[in-house]
Design a protein around this motif. Structure first.
Motif, PDB file in Angstrom:
ATOM      1  N   ALA A  70     -10.249 -22.066  21.168  1.00 33.79           N
ATOM      2  CA  ALA A  70     -10.293 -21.680  19.754  1.00 33.79           C
ATOM      3  C   ALA A  70     -11.545 -22.289  19.157  1.00 33.79           C
ATOM      4  O   ALA A  70     -12.258 -23.068  19.795  1.00 33.79           O
ATOM      5  CB  ALA A  70      -9.045 -22.174  19.027  1.00 33.79           C
ATOM      6  N   ARG A  71     -11.819 -21.933  17.951  1.00 34.09           N
ATOM      7  CA  ARG A  71     -12.942 -22.544  17.254  1.00 34.09           C
ATOM      8  C   ARG A  71     -12.515 -22.853  15.825  1.00 34.09           C
ATOM      9  O   ARG A  71     -11.535 -22.303  15.318  1.00 34.09           O
ATOM     10  CB  ARG A  71     -14.163 -21.621  17.252  1.00 34.09           C
ATOM     11  CG  ARG A  71     -14.044 -20.387  16.411  1.00 34.09           C
ATOM     12  CD  ARG A  71     -15.280 -19.511  16.563  1.00 34.09           C
ATOM     13  NE  ARG A  71     -15.230 -18.351  15.656  1.00 34.09           N
ATOM     14  CZ  ARG A  71     -15.642 -18.361  14.401  1.00 34.09           C
ATOM     15  NH1 ARG A  71     -16.136 -19.495  13.892  1.00 34.09           N
ATOM     16  NH2 ARG A  71     -15.564 -17.281  13.659  1.00 34.09           N
ATOM     17  N   LEU A  72     -13.285 -23.757  15.203  1.00 36.64           N
ATOM     18  CA  LEU A  72     -12.958 -24.157  13.851  1.00 36.64           C
ATOM     19  C   LEU A  72     -13.609 -23.220  12.853  1.00 36.64           C
ATOM     20  O   LEU A  72     -14.787 -22.869  12.970  1.00 36.64           O
ATOM     21  CB  LEU A  72     -13.429 -25.581  13.582  1.00 36.64           C
ATOM     22  CG  LEU A  72     -12.682 -26.693  14.317  1.00 36.64           C
ATOM     23  CD1 LEU A  72     -13.324 -28.049  14.027  1.00 36.64           C
ATOM     24  CD2 LEU A  72     -11.216 -26.701  13.917  1.00 36.64           C
ATOM     25  N   CYS A 112      -9.797 -24.948   9.854  1.00 34.19           N
ATOM     26  CA  CYS A 112      -8.590 -24.395  10.475  1.00 34.19           C
ATOM     27  C   CYS A 112      -8.993 -23.648  11.749  1.00 34.19           C
ATOM     28  O   CYS A 112     -10.102 -23.128  11.844  1.00 34.19           O
ATOM     29  CB  CYS A 112      -7.860 -23.441   9.521  1.00 34.19           C
ATOM     30  SG  CYS A 112      -7.130 -24.268   8.092  1.00 34.19           S
ATOM     31  N   GLY A 113      -8.095 -23.622  12.698  1.00 31.35           N
ATOM     32  CA  GLY A 113      -8.385 -22.933  13.935  1.00 31.35           C
ATOM     33  C   GLY A 113      -8.369 -21.412  13.761  1.00 31.35           C
ATOM     34  O   GLY A 113      -7.602 -20.865  12.965  1.00 31.35           O
ATOM     35  N   GLU A 114      -9.210 -20.732  14.520  1.00 25.34           N
ATOM     36  CA  GLU A 114      -9.213 -19.270  14.536  1.00 25.34           C
ATOM     37  C   GLU A 114      -9.741 -18.798  15.886  1.00 25.34           C
ATOM     38  O   GLU A 114     -10.249 -19.579  16.680  1.00 25.34           O
ATOM     39  CB  GLU A 114     -10.068 -18.708  13.399  1.00 25.34           C
ATOM     40  CG  GLU A 114     -11.541 -19.032  13.508  1.00 25.34           C
ATOM     41  CD  GLU A 114     -12.362 -18.403  12.398  1.00 25.34           C
ATOM     42  OE1 GLU A 114     -11.762 -17.925  11.428  1.00 25.34           O
ATOM     43  OE2 GLU A 114     -13.596 -18.401  12.513  1.00 25.34           O
ATOM     44  N   TYR A 163      -8.061 -17.696  18.500  1.00 29.49           N
ATOM     45  CA  TYR A 163      -7.330 -18.294  19.621  1.00 29.49           C
ATOM     46  C   TYR A 163      -7.358 -17.330  20.815  1.00 29.49           C
ATOM     47  O   TYR A 163      -7.092 -16.140  20.689  1.00 29.49           O
ATOM     48  CB  TYR A 163      -5.887 -18.583  19.218  1.00 29.49           C
ATOM     49  CG  TYR A 163      -5.743 -19.741  18.257  1.00 29.49           C
ATOM     50  CD1 TYR A 163      -5.512 -21.036  18.743  1.00 29.49           C
ATOM     51  CD2 TYR A 163      -5.844 -19.555  16.891  1.00 29.49           C
ATOM     52  CE1 TYR A 163      -5.382 -22.101  17.870  1.00 29.49           C
ATOM     53  CE2 TYR A 163      -5.727 -20.616  16.014  1.00 29.49           C
ATOM     54  CZ  TYR A 163      -5.493 -21.901  16.512  1.00 29.49           C
ATOM     55  OH  TYR A 163      -5.370 -22.955  15.651  1.00 29.49           O
ATOM     56  N   LEU A 177       0.586 -24.085  17.771  1.00 28.58           N
ATOM     57  CA  LEU A 177      -0.694 -23.827  18.442  1.00 28.58           C
ATOM     58  C   LEU A 177      -0.466 -23.040  19.738  1.00 28.58           C
ATOM     59  O   LEU A 177      -1.206 -22.099  20.051  1.00 28.58           O
ATOM     60  CB  LEU A 177      -1.406 -25.144  18.745  1.00 28.58           C
ATOM     61  CG  LEU A 177      -2.058 -25.873  17.566  1.00 28.58           C
ATOM     62  CD1 LEU A 177      -2.583 -27.234  18.004  1.00 28.58           C
ATOM     63  CD2 LEU A 177      -3.187 -25.032  16.976  1.00 28.58           C
TER      64      LEU A 177
END
Length: 526
Positions: free
Chosen positions: A178-180, A185-187, A189, A231
């Motif tokens: 994932a990336r911030l 917030c994570g996005e 995924y 997650l």
């Protein structure tokens, strides 16, 4: 994957709308007897048989397609039943495997993995049956079915399924990237394929691990555990949905396979019961609805024979090119039974079933209608004639050219003249619209008028009596008689009659018809 065992190019729809006159057809043709014989107390078989019989096929090619599949089932009943039972057992096992908590991605994934494992086992059994039996089946439907199984369920297919199922069990955890986002917030995924562990236990134990960051949750950190679970769900969400859709696809194939095989298993049930009584059956030769064909030999009422300890009496008829059939004669001579046998034979032929006869050839119809006499209206809302006319009006609102209608003692609730006039006008109107008419009637005036028209497209049948006056329950081509065979009733009540007892006697004890019908003035005087 498609079964295509009922139609060449589409699935059988168990929810097909049935004819609007379904209750009348079931009652007048005693369809419940036939359906229960086919279903053998199985509710699903009953439902499928009812839909198949009442919906039917509209084209000869569709009928012949089903006949060929059914012939293969008759030649290999054990294989047909085993295929049906395999579908039934797999569907029942899937229902038992269901658990109500599978509403989150990881739960859906876990359930789908278990169901796919179950379905894969069933598909392997299907493939094994196809490999063993494909060469022994000859119908187009079964050849396509087995070829489809062999083509789509190859060894590579099962190897791929097993590999994915092993991976999706995530025995070593879930690998997600994932990336911030800008708000941290994570996005984006993405579920990644985990790297296979080394085969050597030495490397697994002492080998250098890649650098990584880790953290450990406190034993009672419920919020942390919930966040970690969320997650994981975000990572497996897409693959869980994809696997769920795959299981639904395979399950829908098995459901349709169960439905279509259910019809043929019902046919096998019926055939076995008729074979126990040594009753003949045949595959009819259907022709398009626009033609006028009807030739049969040994046609009998299948519902009647299912009730009798002995075989039922059959009838022969050669009536190609005919559109009107008027059936007269003494009571309990087999007229209504023959009428019902024709209606049942037409429904069975249109559904792809065999027909209770030694041979049968007829055209299909754009609808089958019945107009039988009913008991008196106990609510007294209307008289019997009003009720008969109302039902006839409803039929006229729905009937179309190239249909078939069966009358059984219709419009007899009034006097002879009025009933004959109504019957005559209704019959002529139906014939003018290319509707084939079968009419069992005690209205002599109605039958006489039609007979004297000398229509080349009409056939007049009469219940046969032997030389001793006994009924044979067979019909013969003969002109209608004016007599109501009252001597039968007189003899039953008062004993044998002798000439001069006041009852006209014909040859061999039969009632002699009057030379000429009574004039209208005499009828009025009476």
């Amino acid at each position: 994957m498609k079964a295509f065992l009922m139609y060449r190019d589409r699935d059988f729809d168990l929810h097909t709308p049935l004819p609007w006159n379904e209750p009348d057809l079931v009652q007048d043709l005693e369809l419940e007897t036939l359906l229960h014989a086919m279903a053998q107390e199985d509710e699903f078989l009953y439902k499928v048989s009812r839909t198949a019989l009442l919906a039917g096929c509209s084209e000869p090619d569709e009928v012949l397609y089903r006949q060929a599949v059914l012939q293969d089932c008759l030649d290999h009943p054990d294989v047909a039943r085993s295929l049906y039972q395999l579908a039934v057992d797999t569907i029942e096992a899937e229902h038992k495997n269901y658990w109500g908590l599978a509403h989150y991605p990881s739960g859906v994934l876990h359930h789908s993995v278990e169901v796919m494992t179950l379905l894969a086992t069933a598909l392997k059994q299907l493939r094994a049956i196809a490999d063993a039996q494909a060469s022994t089946f000859s119908s187009e439907g079964f050849r396509r079915f087995f070829t489809m199984l062999q083509h789509e369920l190859g060894d590579d297919y099962f190897e791929t399924i097993q590999t994915h199922l092993n991976t999706l069990k995530f025995r070593h955890g879930v690998l997600i990237s994932a990336r911030l986002a800008e708000d941290n917030c994570g996005e984006d995924y993405v579920l990644c394929t985990p790297k296979a562990p080394p085969h050597s236990w030495l490397l697994r134990t002492f080998g250098k691990k890649p650098p990584s960051y880790s953290f450990t949750l406190a034993p009672r950190d419920e919020n942390g555990a919930r966040a970690l679970s969320e997650l994981g769900d975000r990572g497996v969400n897409l693959v869980a949905n994809a696997l769920a859709q795959s299981t639904e696809h395979i399950l829908s194939f098995l459901l349709m396979m169960r439905t279509e095989f259910a019809f043929y298993v019902s046919c096998l049930n019926l055939r076995e019961q008729l074979a126990q009584k040594d009753e003949p059956v045949c595959f009819p030769r259907p022709s398009p609805a626009g033609e006028r064909t009807l030739t049969c030999r040994g046609l009998y009422d299948v519902c009647l024979t299912l009730h009798l300890p002995q075989r039922a009496v059959g009838n022969d008829l050669n009536a190609d090119g005919k559109i009107l059939f008027v059936i007269t004669g003494a009571n309990q001579g087999g007229k209504s039974t023959f009428l019902r046998s024709v209606g049942l034979a037409q429904l069975m032929m249109a559904s792809g079933l065999f027909v209770p006869a030694e041979s049968y050839a007829a055209n299909l119809f754009r609808g089958l209608y019945t107009h039988y006499k009913r008991e008196e209206d106990t609510s007294m809302n209307s008289g019997k004639l009003d009720e008969e006319l109302a039902r006839m009006s409803a039929i006229v609102d729905h009937i179309q050219p190239d249909a078939l209608i069966l009358f059984n003692e219709s419009f007899a609730a009034t006097n002879e003249r009025e009933g004959s006039e109504i019957s005559s006008q209704v019959t002529h109107a139906l014939l003018a619209h290319r509707i084939k008419v079968f009419s069992v009637s005690h209205l002599y005036e109605f039958a006489r008028v039609l007979y004297e028209e000398h229509r080349p497209d009409a056939t007049f049948l009469r219940a046969h009596r032997d030389e001793g006056g006994q009924r044979t329950f067979r019909l013969e081509v003969a002109a209608p008689l004016a007599t109501s065979h009252g001597a039968d009733l007189y003899e039953k009540i008062f004993g044998a009659t002798t000439p001069g007892d006041g009852i006209p006697q014909g040859p061999a004890g039969q009632d002699a018809p009057p030379a000429d019908p009574l004039p209208e003035e005499a009828i009025k005087g009476a």
